[in-house]
Design a protein around this motif. Sequence first.
Motif, PDB file in Angstrom:
ATOM      1  N   PRO A  53       0.797  -1.230   0.000  1.00 14.81           N
ATOM      2  CA  PRO A  53       0.000   0.000   0.000  1.00 14.81           C
ATOM      3  C   PRO A  53       0.830   1.280   0.000  1.00 14.81           C
ATOM      4  O   PRO A  53       0.444   2.273   0.626  1.00 14.81           O
ATOM      5  CB  PRO A  53      -0.784  -0.134   1.311  1.00 14.81           C
ATOM      6  CG  PRO A  53       0.186  -0.802   2.228  1.00 14.81           C
ATOM      7  CD  PRO A  53       0.974  -1.763   1.359  1.00 14.81           C
ATOM      8  N   PHE A  54       1.979   1.283  -0.679  1.00 17.01           N
ATOM      9  CA  PHE A  54       2.872   2.435  -0.635  1.00 17.01           C
ATOM     10  C   PHE A  54       3.213   2.926  -2.042  1.00 17.01           C
ATOM     11  O   PHE A  54       3.319   2.141  -2.988  1.00 17.01           O
ATOM     12  CB  PHE A  54       4.179   2.079   0.078  1.00 17.01           C
ATOM     13  CG  PHE A  54       3.989   1.506   1.449  1.00 17.01           C
ATOM     14  CD1 PHE A  54       3.222   2.156   2.400  1.00 17.01           C
ATOM     15  CD2 PHE A  54       4.587   0.295   1.797  1.00 17.01           C
ATOM     16  CE1 PHE A  54       3.044   1.629   3.668  1.00 17.01           C
ATOM     17  CE2 PHE A  54       4.426  -0.233   3.060  1.00 17.01           C
ATOM     18  CZ  PHE A  54       3.651   0.430   4.005  1.00 17.01           C
ATOM     19  N   PRO A 108       4.181  -1.772  -5.757  1.00 18.37           N
ATOM     20  CA  PRO A 108       4.954  -2.812  -5.070  1.00 18.37           C
ATOM     21  C   PRO A 108       6.450  -2.542  -5.051  1.00 18.37           C
ATOM     22  O   PRO A 108       7.139  -2.852  -4.078  1.00 18.37           O
ATOM     23  CB  PRO A 108       4.618  -4.076  -5.864  1.00 18.37           C
ATOM     24  CG  PRO A 108       3.296  -3.805  -6.472  1.00 18.37           C
ATOM     25  CD  PRO A 108       3.266  -2.335  -6.765  1.00 18.37           C
ATOM     26  N   GLY A 109       6.979  -1.952  -6.131  1.00 19.53           N
ATOM     27  CA  GLY A 109       8.407  -1.680  -6.193  1.00 19.53           C
ATOM     28  C   GLY A 109       8.899  -0.727  -5.128  1.00 19.53           C
ATOM     29  O   GLY A 109      10.110  -0.631  -4.890  1.00 19.53           O
ATOM     30  N   VAL A 135       2.713 -14.496 -13.482  1.00 22.37           N
ATOM     31  CA  VAL A 135       3.106 -13.654 -12.350  1.00 22.37           C
ATOM     32  C   VAL A 135       3.083 -12.209 -12.847  1.00 22.37           C
ATOM     33  O   VAL A 135       3.856 -11.850 -13.751  1.00 22.37           O
ATOM     34  CB  VAL A 135       4.506 -14.025 -11.829  1.00 22.37           C
ATOM     35  CG1 VAL A 135       4.866 -13.159 -10.621  1.00 22.37           C
ATOM     36  CG2 VAL A 135       4.565 -15.506 -11.467  1.00 22.37           C
ATOM     37  N   SER A 136       2.192 -11.413 -12.293  1.00 18.23           N
ATOM     38  CA  SER A 136       2.038 -10.032 -12.764  1.00 18.23           C
ATOM     39  C   SER A 136       2.462  -9.052 -11.682  1.00 18.23           C
ATOM     40  O   SER A 136       2.400  -9.352 -10.485  1.00 18.23           O
ATOM     41  CB  SER A 136       0.593  -9.771 -13.196  1.00 18.23           C
ATOM     42  OG  SER A 136      -0.292  -9.951 -12.117  1.00 18.23           O
ATOM     43  N   PHE A 137       2.864  -7.867 -12.120  1.00 17.71           N
ATOM     44  CA  PHE A 137       3.469  -6.887 -11.212  1.00 17.71           C
ATOM     45  C   PHE A 137       3.110  -5.490 -11.700  1.00 17.71           C
ATOM     46  O   PHE A 137       3.270  -5.180 -12.883  1.00 17.71           O
ATOM     47  CB  PHE A 137       4.988  -7.076 -11.207  1.00 17.71           C
ATOM     48  CG  PHE A 137       5.724  -6.415 -10.088  1.00 17.71           C
ATOM     49  CD1 PHE A 137       6.084  -7.121  -8.958  1.00 17.71           C
ATOM     50  CD2 PHE A 137       6.075  -5.075 -10.166  1.00 17.71           C
ATOM     51  CE1 PHE A 137       6.787  -6.510  -7.920  1.00 17.71           C
ATOM     52  CE2 PHE A 137       6.767  -4.449  -9.147  1.00 17.71           C
ATOM     53  CZ  PHE A 137       7.123  -5.167  -8.006  1.00 17.71           C
ATOM     54  N   GLU A 138       2.635  -4.625 -10.787  1.00 17.63           N
ATOM     55  CA  GLU A 138       2.302  -3.241 -11.141  1.00 17.63           C
ATOM     56  C   GLU A 138       3.517  -2.342 -10.917  1.00 17.63           C
ATOM     57  O   GLU A 138       4.160  -2.425  -9.867  1.00 17.63           O
ATOM     58  CB  GLU A 138       1.124  -2.752 -10.294  1.00 17.63           C
ATOM     59  CG  GLU A 138      -0.172  -3.488 -10.576  1.00 17.63           C
ATOM     60  CD  GLU A 138      -1.317  -2.990  -9.721  1.00 17.63           C
ATOM     61  OE1 GLU A 138      -1.139  -1.972  -9.015  1.00 17.63           O
ATOM     62  OE2 GLU A 138      -2.388  -3.618  -9.741  1.00 17.63           O
ATOM     63  N   GLU A 147      17.806  -1.722 -11.566  1.00 19.51           N
ATOM     64  CA  GLU A 147      17.816  -2.677 -10.455  1.00 19.51           C
ATOM     65  C   GLU A 147      16.422  -3.248 -10.216  1.00 19.51           C
ATOM     66  O   GLU A 147      16.257  -4.457  -9.983  1.00 19.51           O
ATOM     67  CB  GLU A 147      18.338  -2.018  -9.180  1.00 19.51           C
ATOM     68  CG  GLU A 147      18.561  -3.030  -8.053  1.00 19.51           C
ATOM     69  CD  GLU A 147      19.105  -2.393  -6.795  1.00 19.51           C
ATOM     70  OE1 GLU A 147      19.316  -3.137  -5.811  1.00 19.51           O
ATOM     71  OE2 GLU A 147      19.305  -1.158  -6.773  1.00 19.51           O
ATOM     72  N   LEU A 148      15.387  -2.404 -10.276  1.00 19.18           N
ATOM     73  CA  LEU A 148      14.022  -2.898 -10.084  1.00 19.18           C
ATOM     74  C   LEU A 148      13.632  -3.826 -11.233  1.00 19.18           C
ATOM     75  O   LEU A 148      13.037  -4.885 -11.007  1.00 19.18           O
ATOM     76  CB  LEU A 148      13.030  -1.741  -9.989  1.00 19.18           C
ATOM     77  CG  LEU A 148      11.558  -2.153  -9.829  1.00 19.18           C
ATOM     78  CD1 LEU A 148      11.350  -2.997  -8.569  1.00 19.18           C
ATOM     79  CD2 LEU A 148      10.639  -0.928  -9.812  1.00 19.18           C
ATOM     80  N   ALA A 149      13.959  -3.453 -12.468  1.00 17.14           N
ATOM     81  CA  ALA A 149      13.641  -4.310 -13.614  1.00 17.14           C
ATOM     82  C   ALA A 149      14.290  -5.682 -13.459  1.00 17.14           C
ATOM     83  O   ALA A 149      13.663  -6.722 -13.725  1.00 17.14           O
ATOM     84  CB  ALA A 149      14.096  -3.639 -14.909  1.00 17.14           C
ATOM     85  N   ALA A 150      15.535  -5.713 -12.985  1.00 14.30           N
ATOM     86  CA  ALA A 150      16.231  -6.988 -12.789  1.00 14.30           C
ATOM     87  C   ALA A 150      15.573  -7.803 -11.683  1.00 14.30           C
ATOM     88  O   ALA A 150      15.402  -9.020 -11.804  1.00 14.30           O
ATOM     89  CB  ALA A 150      17.698  -6.732 -12.455  1.00 14.30           C
TER      90      ALA A 150
END
Length: 447
Positions: A53-54, A108-109, A135-138, A147-150
Amino acid sequence: MDAALLSAYDRPVPRYTSYPTAAQFGTAVGPAQHASWLADLAGASAALYLHVPFCRRLCWYCACHTMAMRSESTLEAYAEALSREILKVARTAPGLVIDAIQWGGGTPGQIGPARLRRIGRRAATLFDRRPQAEVSFEIDPRYCGPELAAAVAELGVTRVSLGVQDFDPSVQQAINRLQSFDDTAAAIDRLRAAGIRRLNIDLVYGLPHQTLDSLTKTIGQALQLAPDRFAVFGYAHVPWMKPHQRLIDTAVLPDLQLRAEMARLVADRLTAAGYVRVGLDHYAVREDPLAVAMANSSLQRNFQGYVADGSRWVVGVGASAISSLPLGFSQNVVEARDYISAVVGGAFATVRGVALTADDRLRAEIIQHLMCQNCVDLAECCRRFDVDPEVFVGGIEQLPSLEENGLIESRGLKLAVTEKGRPLVRFVCAAFDRYYKAGSGRHASGI
């Protein structure tokens, strides 16, 4: 839509990501009930939803359960609580198989790559996952560095949804979300370079200062990014639920007629570009699993929107997360600090929900058919629940007016939503919602 039709349906209506909707959740469902319902999933399968939630900063249009958060100690405490809740789920429902994983928020990141990896490893260790599981990610494209993409790729993410909303600078200024096309394109390039090929773009119409011309330009720019899917939502102005939306000047919001024209523009532009219209507000390339599910009538709708994973149940972890379980819906406490306190104390953080009745299940099935396939065989649904279809349908008072207004067509007990009715399908669903009261202010406008 003409003015008379707009006027007739100018009222709040649920989005029907569930039935009963969250408006019917009550405090009779708590941690013990949630644990009992979870135990029924032992050895079965479900989708796993993880809610963070951030965000880095708060967008004024947003109606999600989220907050601006940069405190490392809070982010660390939340990540630890997520890991603990995942462990508690695994112990309560041993042998649970995961059909799909969805990371949502918020952003989420925002909890950081190292914590994401840690949570991902915990889930991978505790649950078996189907080989074909999506597996999905917003992701917020403004904060998607290498770094986040990796890290997202290491989590086994197969699909990323990127929030865009609108590329027009005046619209972005009005919603406190400055995001350039170049930054968005760079994020997409990074994700594709990391091996993630399935990408979604989220757009919103009905935003302040938005016009048909500006929306046309935004759609054109978004098409240049060549995503597999679009999710295009009407802005939900609910300042009584989300006080930060009071920072948006209502005088510069599009009126009902313009919102309806924007919805039509979106449908025309995206279908002309080769995307298949899926349900109420999604568009996908023809070979995308969502479009395939629409074609073979296996499409489903839950609190994450339209899904093609085939899972009937969802286990939600995290603050405000909702679980859809065989016997009912259960929701965690909304505030992150209360969630952390409950989970660290060894309990589930469930604070409300609703147990399903046989009547709820029947109506939920009808609403699923309408939202996902735009049609329903009422006789067949009633037979599945040992209900007399003539008696049941005789109690649905709104059907004649829906047909008279051209939103539905009927052949006996088979109903089909018309092309005219597709933008108003939520009102067709509301006819079968025994809890819904027209004019209720809790929901957003249905137009």
